[in-house]
Write an enzyme that holds these catalytic residues in place. Structure first.
Site, PDB file in Angstrom:
ATOM      1  N   ARG A 130       0.834  -1.207   0.000  1.00  0.00           N
ATOM      2  CA  ARG A 130       0.000   0.000   0.000  1.00  0.00           C
ATOM      3  C   ARG A 130       0.868   1.257   0.000  1.00  0.00           C
ATOM      4  O   ARG A 130       1.916   1.295   0.633  1.00  0.00           O
ATOM      5  CB  ARG A 130      -0.883   0.025   1.260  1.00  0.00           C
ATOM      6  N   VAL A 131       0.374   2.257  -0.683  1.00  0.00           N
ATOM      7  CA  VAL A 131       1.076   3.533  -0.647  1.00  0.00           C
ATOM      8  C   VAL A 131       0.272   4.562   0.129  1.00  0.00           C
ATOM      9  O   VAL A 131       0.659   5.705   0.260  1.00  0.00           O
ATOM     10  CB  VAL A 131       1.364   4.069  -2.072  1.00  0.00           C
ATOM     11  N   ASP A 132      -0.879   4.135   0.659  1.00  0.00           N
ATOM     12  CA  ASP A 132      -1.681   5.064   1.462  1.00  0.00           C
ATOM     13  C   ASP A 132      -1.578   4.676   2.933  1.00  0.00           C
ATOM     14  O   ASP A 132      -0.718   3.898   3.320  1.00  0.00           O
ATOM     15  CB  ASP A 132      -3.142   5.058   0.988  1.00  0.00           C
ATOM     16  N   ASP A 133      -2.468   5.217   3.757  1.00  0.00           N
ATOM     17  CA  ASP A 133      -2.366   4.971   5.192  1.00  0.00           C
ATOM     18  C   ASP A 133      -3.119   3.715   5.599  1.00  0.00           C
ATOM     19  O   ASP A 133      -3.931   3.732   6.520  1.00  0.00           O
ATOM     20  CB  ASP A 133      -2.916   6.186   5.966  1.00  0.00           C
ATOM     21  N   VAL A 134      -2.879   2.662   4.873  1.00  0.00           N
ATOM     22  CA  VAL A 134      -3.525   1.399   5.208  1.00  0.00           C
ATOM     23  C   VAL A 134      -2.426   0.386   5.502  1.00  0.00           C
ATOM     24  O   VAL A 134      -1.432   0.320   4.798  1.00  0.00           O
ATOM     25  CB  VAL A 134      -4.418   0.915   4.037  1.00  0.00           C
TER      26      VAL A 134
END
Ligand code: WTA
Length: 838
Positions: free
Chosen positions: A706-710
């Site tokens: 993941r590149v997001d806040d997950v």
């Protein structure tokens, strides 16, 4: 034509041959050009060896062994020509060195649904150039009460051109339950086993044929209708992996109700949040479920959640409760007369036929909540027609499904994998599915490493046990269980976290020795031992086994002997999902579990995508350990840079998708704006997956996470914001910042930086309370692995937390902190480093 050897180098794999490496050259290895260097791998008495610089030069002669390589000249997805010949195969393939191809055996390829890269490319090309024709041909194989209208697909994928809209087969009237059950019974599959159910306790099992399943689904559907559930109404299902879980999903689908399955590991708070959001008429649950020797009272959790949502103005009319007699007796279940109904009291009394509610292809089928980058979970909405066609087709091709297969997916129906690939995809194909009650989650498997425990004998009240002897927990470390006798004894015991030193109450029963390394507790996948999966594979003669890398890694650690003591000869295809599978786990799965015989489908997809997006088609092309390979039919993955510009060829970037596919989600329930903002605005014109991806010189896709806040913990998506908001709800927590860190088994672990309110001292008790708060609010699987006390957090002058720095501190990559001069207070970084091990 034999392909040329680029870079003057070639690797040759020789598996299962004699020790003499030169001997195989008597075989048909003839290349069209001399090559100055070559690597030769061979398998000598189970050991793999590598020899470099064996000179080969010879005349040309085409032979069958080069079949795959020959046909690998073109790749989809913009990668162009294959750059050089990496491997050829003679004999049996072995997965050895990274970045080398592993080829399907000729025997496998010749029986596969897609047998060669050319066949794939032909189908893929058609699916992209003529999606309407491609998908409507496949859709015609299903039952439609009425055919769809003129437009097979209608979409707007670009926010600049208006609202995002995806429609497939609009105007077509069908029912997915009818297609899963009635259609199969009508095709003569009524007596075929639909579900083989295996309980957590060995020996507890059951089966349902397609006819029996249809009858049970109809009875429940009639019951739900009687309760007042109508087309379009939401129903929440909070059940463990009993047969009643897929039955409940199918019953909702039959009457056009929208099911929302909530994983039965979620807490009352999380369940309440979902109830409040979708306002179900009914909640379906069971009284309790056994996790090892312990019974978890699911009904109590549901009661608390229903009370909680009532306070938010959402009341649930009925709670339908399945009595799970192995876990808890009726008399012990807390009951609300007039509100609660025992499943067994009412459902069997209904007729076992029930008319189908015919729905539009674009009518909603289910809602499934998933984590996002804010505290509020997103209700991913899937509709009927496109999802049906897509899950069935992906299942058939990615697992090379044949009617004789016995298929086992270890996922729970609480997640998307259990929707698409336990229930709908397989049943639409008339497959026999193994449903295993045991949860395949690492969270249930505790390792006595650095933990203190009391061992208590089951079935006796606690007071009977007084600690007698103090033991140092150091005797119990990670490693193998020393002997089966030990396991058996241990499995009779309940382990409880101890406040004091480790005391083994049952020392008479079990006296730990220095050599005893690991205590594995009572829960699947290693209950009663780490061989359980293979025991089940042999028991049901499973041919397709689909699981998560976290399970592979955890079983890998238990050692090969748990695998090799079972035959596993029925297996022919393996599958992986949930997170990137690291090459060493891939190889272990391939070489040890699959005996170097079964291709692995590493399927990349998401709750949002409904079905597989990038996946190998076993038999079609060579695999690379750790790569999800190429896109499925109709899927156009693109890799973009941070400006949203599509990058061609070999590259790394953000993974997006161009154009819709039938299984795509249509909206976020009640929040279309968030749908557009999260998925379609970051890179205009594309669907943004939230994942990073690289594409190698041969066009293979490698997902990088993941590149997001997950955070992806054991394949479960957990939003950092959700964990943070749970932490700050504790009265003594002032601020929290959560990041993911690499974890040997779980893939990623949860690492929380916590600032506590002024004047409160740090304490072990507070640390435990904080972890407990998260367990209570989200569920045990989201409990932080580490709480790091943080007097301050690294923030920019505008107050934004610099997670990049926190990630480096969490993973102890202190020489890679980068520029910290832009921080409002750079000193906090040193403070945090000093407190790292406190
Ligand atoms: C990750 C599960 C690499 C990815 C089906 C994705 C994977 C998220 C793979 C979706 C794979 C899933 N290789 N990463 N084969 N499969 N992922 O919604 O980060 O629970 O975005 O769906 O899991 O998780 P979800």
């Amino acid at each position: 034509m034999i392909p040329s050897v680029a870079n003057n180098s070639v690797s040759v794999y020789l598996g299962g041959l004699s020790c003499d490496p030169l001997h195989p050259f008597a075989l048909d290895l003839n290349l069209n050009k001399p090559c100055s260097s070559a690597s030769l791998f061979w398998n000598c008495k189970g050991r793999r060896k590598r020899e470099n610089s064996i000179i080969m030069a010879s005349s040309c002669r085409t032979n069958n062994f080069l079949r795959h390589v020959e046909s690998m000249k073109l790749h989809p997805s913009g990668a162009g020509h294959i750059s050089h010949l990496n491997a050829v195969i003679l004999g049996e393939s072995l997965a050895t060195e990274e970045d080398d191809f592993v080829l399907p055996s000729e025997g496998f390829a010749s029986q596969a649904n897609v047998q060669s890269p050319e066949q794939y490319l032909k189908m893929y090309k058609r699916s992209i150039e003529d999606p309407a024709g491609f998908w409507s041909e496949i859709a015609s194989e299903f039952y439609w009460k009425q055919k769809w209208g003129d437009k097979v697909c209608d979409e707007n994928f670009d926010v600049r051109k208006g609202n995002i809209k995806i429609e497939w087969f609009k105007g077509g009237i069908t029912n997915i339950c009818y297609n899963c059950l009635d259609r199969n019974v009508e095709r003569g599959l009524g007596d075929k086993v639909a579900i083989y159910w295996e309980g957590n306790e060995p020996g507890l099992d059951g089966t349902l044929t397609y006819t029996q399943l249809l009858h049970q689904v109809c009875q429940l559907a009639n019951c739900l209708k009687d309760i007042g559930v109508k087309k379009g109404d939401a129903v929440i299902i909070y059940l463990p992996m009993l047969m009643e879980l897929p039955i409940a999903m199918l019953a909702c689908a039959r009457i056009g109700a929208v099911h929302s399955v909530v994983f039965a590991g979620f807490s009352a708070e999380s369940l309440a949040q979902r109830i409040t959001d979708c306002k179900p008429k009914v909640v379906i649950t069971c009284n309790a479920v056994k996790r090892g020797p312990k019974a978890i009272h699911l009904k109590d959790i549901v009661d608390a959640a229903i009370d909680d949502s009532a306070q938010n103005g959402v009341s649930v009319d009925v709670c339908l409760v399945y009595e799970n007699p192995w876990a808890m007796k009726r008399v012990d279940t807390k009951w609300k007369e007039g509100h609660d109904i025992w499943w067994q009291d009412v459902v069997p009394n209904y007729p076992n036929t029930c008319p189908v509610e015919w729905v539009d292809a674009e009518d909603p089928l289910f809602l499934l909540y998933t984590s996002g980058s804010t505290g509020k979970p997103k209700g991913v909405l899937h509709t009927t027609g496109g999802y049906m066609v897509y899950t069935a087709t992906t299942f058939k091709y990615a697992f090379d499904y044949k009617p004789s297969d016995i298929y086992w997916c270890t996922a729970d129906c609480g997640w998307i994998t259990g929707h698409s690939y336990v229930t709908y995809g397989p049943m639409l194909n008339g497959a026999s599915v193994v449903v295993y009650e045991g949860l395949m989650v690492e969270g249930w498997r505790m390792i006595l490493h650095g933990w203190h425990y009391h061992l208590l004998e089951e079935d006796k009240p606690r007071s009977h046990h007084k600690p007698r002897k103090s033991m140092k927990h150091a005797n119990l470390r990670e490693g193998l269980i020393p002997n089966r006798d030990f396991e058996r004894k241990l499995n009779k015991l309940i382990l409880l976290p101890s406040k004091s030193k480790c005391n083994f109450v049952q020392e008479a029963l079990y006296r730990p020795r220095k050599s005893m390394k690991q205590a594995t507790l009572t829960k699947a996948p290693n209950y009663p031992d780490a061989g359980r999966c293979w025991d089940i594979v042999d028991k049901f003669k499973v041919t397709i086994f689909y699981t998560a890398p976290t399970l592979v890694r955890s079983l890998m650690r238990d050692g090969d002997s748990f695998v090799t003591r079972y035959s596993r000869k029925s297996l022919r295809v393996l599958g992986s999902v949930g997170e990137p599978i690291n090459p060493s786990a891939w190889r272990w799965f391939y070489n040890v579990v699959g005996d170097s015989r079964c291709p692995i489908s590493d399927t990349w997809w998401q709750t949002e995508t409904g079905g597989f997006m990038i996946t190998p088609l076993p038999g079609a092309w060579p695999q690379k350990p750790g790569s999800a390979t190429f896109p499925f039919f109709g899927v156009q993955p693109v890799i973009v840079d941070e400006k949203g510009v599509e990058i061609e060829g070999e590259c790394s970037g953000y993974l997006c998708v161009k154009k819709s596919w039938p299984g795509a989600f249509r909206t976020l329930y009640g929040d279309h704006e968030r749908y557009e903002t999260t998925y379609f605005k970051p890179f205009e014109g594309f669907y943004f997956s939230g994942d990073g991806c690289s594409r190698d010189k041969d066009g293979y896709h490698w997902l990088t996470g993941r590149v997001d806040d997950v955070i992806n913990v054991s394949g479960h998506r957990i939003g950092t914001a959700e964990v943070e908001s749970a932490l700050v709800s504790h009265p003594q927590c002032a601020e929290a910042a959560v990041v993911g860190v690499e974890h040997e088994v779980k893939g990623q672990g949860i690492y929380a930086f916590v600032t506590i309110v002024d004047g409160v001292p740090y304490s072990e008790q507070l640390r435990k309370d904080l972890v407990l708060t998260v367990r209570k609010q989200i569920g045990a699987f989201a409990a932080p692995d580490k709480i790091h006390w943080a007097p301050g957090l690294p923030k920019t002058r505008s107050g934004k937390i610099m997670r990049r720095i926190l990630r480096k501190i969490a993973s102890r990559q202190l020489d890679e902190l980068g520029d910290i001069s832009t921080l409002a207070d750079p000193n906090v970084v040193n403070q945090l480093i000093e407190l790292a091990d406190s």
